[in-house]
Design a protein around this motif. Structure first.
Motif, PDB file in Angstrom:
ATOM      1  N   UNK A 120      43.269 103.753  44.910  1.00 13.30           N
ATOM      2  CA  UNK A 120      43.282 103.000  46.160  1.00 13.30           C
ATOM      3  C   UNK A 120      43.261 103.950  47.360  1.00 13.30           C
ATOM      4  N   UNK A 121      42.377 103.675  48.323  1.00 10.60           N
ATOM      5  CA  UNK A 121      42.307 104.474  49.544  1.00 10.60           C
ATOM      6  C   UNK A 121      41.567 105.792  49.403  1.00 10.60           C
ATOM      7  N   UNK A 122      40.914 106.015  48.253  1.00 13.61           N
ATOM      8  CA  UNK A 122      40.198 107.260  48.002  1.00 13.61           C
ATOM      9  C   UNK A 122      38.723 106.962  47.764  1.00 13.61           C
ATOM     10  N   UNK A 123      37.831 107.727  48.404  1.00 17.96           N
ATOM     11  CA  UNK A 123      36.399 107.515  48.219  1.00 17.96           C
ATOM     12  C   UNK A 123      35.928 107.860  46.809  1.00 17.96           C
ATOM     13  N   UNK A 124      36.456 108.885  46.213  1.00 23.26           N
ATOM     14  CA  UNK A 124      36.075 109.213  44.835  1.00 23.26           C
ATOM     15  C   UNK A 124      34.756 109.943  44.745  1.00 23.26           C
ATOM     16  N   UNK A 125      33.816 109.398  43.934  1.00 27.28           N
ATOM     17  CA  UNK A 125      32.557 110.061  43.622  1.00 27.28           C
ATOM     18  C   UNK A 125      31.390 109.301  44.242  1.00 27.28           C
ATOM     19  N   UNK A 126      30.505 110.049  44.910  1.00 28.21           N
ATOM     20  CA  UNK A 126      29.334 109.448  45.547  1.00 28.21           C
ATOM     21  C   UNK A 126      28.337 108.973  44.490  1.00 28.21           C
ATOM     22  N   UNK A 127      27.891 107.711  44.617  1.00 25.10           N
ATOM     23  CA  UNK A 127      26.864 107.154  43.732  1.00 25.10           C
ATOM     24  C   UNK A 127      25.489 107.356  44.350  1.00 25.10           C
ATOM     25  N   UNK A 128      25.356 106.953  45.630  1.00 22.81           N
ATOM     26  CA  UNK A 128      24.043 106.996  46.264  1.00 22.81           C
ATOM     27  C   UNK A 128      24.170 106.930  47.782  1.00 22.81           C
ATOM     28  N   UNK A 129      23.138 107.435  48.444  1.00 23.26           N
ATOM     29  CA  UNK A 129      22.995 107.305  49.889  1.00 23.26           C
ATOM     30  C   UNK A 129      21.760 106.449  50.142  1.00 23.26           C
ATOM     31  N   UNK A 130      21.912 105.394  50.935  1.00 26.87           N
ATOM     32  CA  UNK A 130      20.839 104.439  51.217  1.00 26.87           C
ATOM     33  C   UNK A 130      20.419 104.598  52.675  1.00 26.87           C
ATOM     34  N   UNK A 131      19.099 104.731  52.924  1.00 25.66           N
ATOM     35  CA  UNK A 131      18.599 104.984  54.281  1.00 25.66           C
ATOM     36  C   UNK A 131      17.889 103.786  54.902  1.00 25.66           C
ATOM     37  N   UNK A 132      18.000 102.604  54.291  1.00 26.82           N
ATOM     38  CA  UNK A 132      17.374 101.390  54.835  1.00 26.82           C
ATOM     39  C   UNK A 132      18.078 100.181  54.241  1.00 26.82           C
ATOM     40  N   UNK A 133      17.893  99.014  54.859  1.00 27.56           N
ATOM     41  CA  UNK A 133      18.446  97.791  54.270  1.00 27.56           C
ATOM     42  C   UNK A 133      17.952  97.695  52.838  1.00 27.56           C
ATOM     43  N   UNK A 134      18.816  97.288  51.942  1.00 28.11           N
ATOM     44  CA  UNK A 134      18.392  97.180  50.546  1.00 28.11           C
ATOM     45  C   UNK A 134      19.563  96.950  49.629  1.00 28.11           C
ATOM     46  N   UNK A 135      19.369  97.306  48.363  1.00 33.34           N
ATOM     47  CA  UNK A 135      20.384  97.039  47.351  1.00 33.34           C
ATOM     48  C   UNK A 135      20.543  98.227  46.416  1.00 33.34           C
ATOM     49  N   UNK A 136      21.633  98.185  45.676  1.00 33.43           N
ATOM     50  CA  UNK A 136      21.912  99.219  44.691  1.00 33.43           C
ATOM     51  C   UNK A 136      22.565  98.559  43.484  1.00 33.43           C
ATOM     52  N   UNK A 137      22.025  98.842  42.294  1.00 32.09           N
ATOM     53  CA  UNK A 137      22.602  98.333  41.049  1.00 32.09           C
ATOM     54  C   UNK A 137      23.876  99.132  40.760  1.00 32.09           C
ATOM     55  N   UNK A 138      25.023  98.449  40.710  1.00 27.20           N
ATOM     56  CA  UNK A 138      26.304  99.122  40.464  1.00 27.20           C
ATOM     57  C   UNK A 138      26.900  98.731  39.106  1.00 27.20           C
ATOM     58  N   UNK A 139      26.089  98.118  38.246  1.00 29.14           N
ATOM     59  CA  UNK A 139      26.584  97.621  36.962  1.00 29.14           C
ATOM     60  C   UNK A 139      27.280  98.711  36.156  1.00 29.14           C
ATOM     61  N   UNK A 140      26.696  99.883  36.083  1.00 30.06           N
ATOM     62  CA  UNK A 140      27.268 100.948  35.255  1.00 30.06           C
ATOM     63  C   UNK A 140      28.545 101.550  35.843  1.00 30.06           C
ATOM     64  N   UNK A 141      28.912 101.161  37.064  1.00 30.08           N
ATOM     65  CA  UNK A 141      30.122 101.695  37.695  1.00 30.08           C
ATOM     66  C   UNK A 141      31.281 100.705  37.668  1.00 30.08           C
ATOM     67  N   UNK A 142      31.093  99.546  37.028  1.00 29.09           N
ATOM     68  CA  UNK A 142      32.138  98.526  37.010  1.00 29.09           C
ATOM     69  C   UNK A 142      33.316  98.887  36.111  1.00 29.09           C
ATOM     70  N   UNK A 143      33.202  99.974  35.353  1.00 25.87           N
ATOM     71  CA  UNK A 143      34.352 100.444  34.575  1.00 25.87           C
ATOM     72  C   UNK A 143      35.374 101.122  35.485  1.00 25.87           C
ATOM     73  N   UNK A 144      34.988 101.363  36.720  1.00 24.26           N
ATOM     74  CA  UNK A 144      35.901 101.914  37.725  1.00 24.26           C
ATOM     75  C   UNK A 144      36.417 100.765  38.580  1.00 24.26           C
ATOM     76  N   UNK A 146      37.180 100.525  41.867  1.00 20.64           N
ATOM     77  CA  UNK A 146      36.730 100.326  43.248  1.00 20.64           C
ATOM     78  C   UNK A 146      35.288 100.783  43.477  1.00 20.64           C
ATOM     79  N   UNK A 147      34.602 100.045  44.333  1.00 16.22           N
ATOM     80  CA  UNK A 147      33.333 100.458  44.910  1.00 16.22           C
ATOM     81  C   UNK A 147      33.586 100.561  46.400  1.00 16.22           C
ATOM     82  N   UNK A 148      33.256 101.708  46.991  1.00 18.12           N
ATOM     83  CA  UNK A 148      33.511 101.949  48.412  1.00 18.12           C
ATOM     84  C   UNK A 148      32.196 102.083  49.161  1.00 18.12           C
ATOM     85  N   UNK A 149      32.185 101.586  50.396  1.00 22.01           N
ATOM     86  CA  UNK A 149      31.005 101.704  51.254  1.00 22.01           C
ATOM     87  C   UNK A 149      31.437 102.303  52.582  1.00 22.01           C
ATOM     88  N   UNK A 150      30.752 103.359  52.969  1.00 20.77           N
ATOM     89  CA  UNK A 150      30.959 103.998  54.263  1.00 20.77           C
ATOM     90  C   UNK A 150      29.596 104.345  54.844  1.00 20.77           C
TER      91      UNK A 150
END
Length: 194
Positions: A120-144, A146-150
């Motif tokens: 809780x309160x920790x960013x952890x490990x970067x999955x991806x950087x997005x440079x436009x409106x869009x989406x990201x499949x996070x299915x494989x990260x649901x074993x963690x 939290x998902x954080x967005x900054x």
């Protein structure tokens, strides 16, 4: 012989009902617009996601097609910045066959960063950087947990999160009622056949 077949069919139907999947779509507008406080829980189909504002309070924004989503209160545009982020507790989505996070208001020169974490309160490990409106499949990260967005630069919004989750197994009372109904029906059928 027919009774055994009917019982087998009834059992298969019962298993089929409990094995179905449910489609979830969190718009982050479910709890109203404006300031939502330091955290807010969004529930769809019996599955909850709790969003927490880190270094700011949450804000639900609705200002047009690409300007709608979950942001922060202190930013002049009510969006997520690099100084504050949104942490989503996705632990109830574990076992989902698909989960996608959608981002909006990512304009030219801006980036959104998606992270996973177990603290809780920790960013952890970067999955991806997005440079436009869009989406990201996070299915494989649901074993963690939290998902954080900054924002990497500028300011951004979490437009929505969609998931395909397994149906919840009915509670004990519902299961007993379903079993009782099936056995009663089988008894009536057997009696009619006798």
């Amino acid at each position: 012989m027919k009774i055994k077949n009917l019982f087998a069919i009834t059992a298969l139907v019962g298993f089929g009902i409990t094995a179905q999947a449910v489609t979830l779509n969190y718009t982050f507008q479910e709890n109203g617009l404006g300031t939502l406080g330091s955290s807010s829980t969004f529930t769809e189909g019996g599955f909850s996601i709790t969003a927490t504002g880190i270094n700011d309070t949450l804000y639900a924004k609705s200002a047009g097609a690409s300007e709608t989503g979950l942001g922060m209160t202190k930013d002049a545009d009510h969006e997520i910045t690099s100084a504050a982020w949104v942490q989503l507790d996705v632990s109830q989505l574990l076992g989902s066959s698909l989960a996608t996070i959608f981002l909006s208001s990512v304009q030219s020169g801006e980036t959104a960063k998606i992270w996973f974490s177990d603290a809780s309160g920790t960013l952890g490990t970067l999955i991806s950087t997005i440079a436009a409106d869009g989406s990201l499949d996070i299915t494989s990260y649901l074993s963690h947990r939290y998902i954080d967005v900054t924002a990497g630069s500028g300011n951004v919004l979490i437009a929505s999160l969609a998931a395909t989750a397994p149906s919840r197994v009915p509670d004990g009372g519902t299961t007993v009622a379903m079993l009782g109904g099936a056995l009663t029906a089988l008894g009536l059928i057997r009696r009619k056949l006798s």
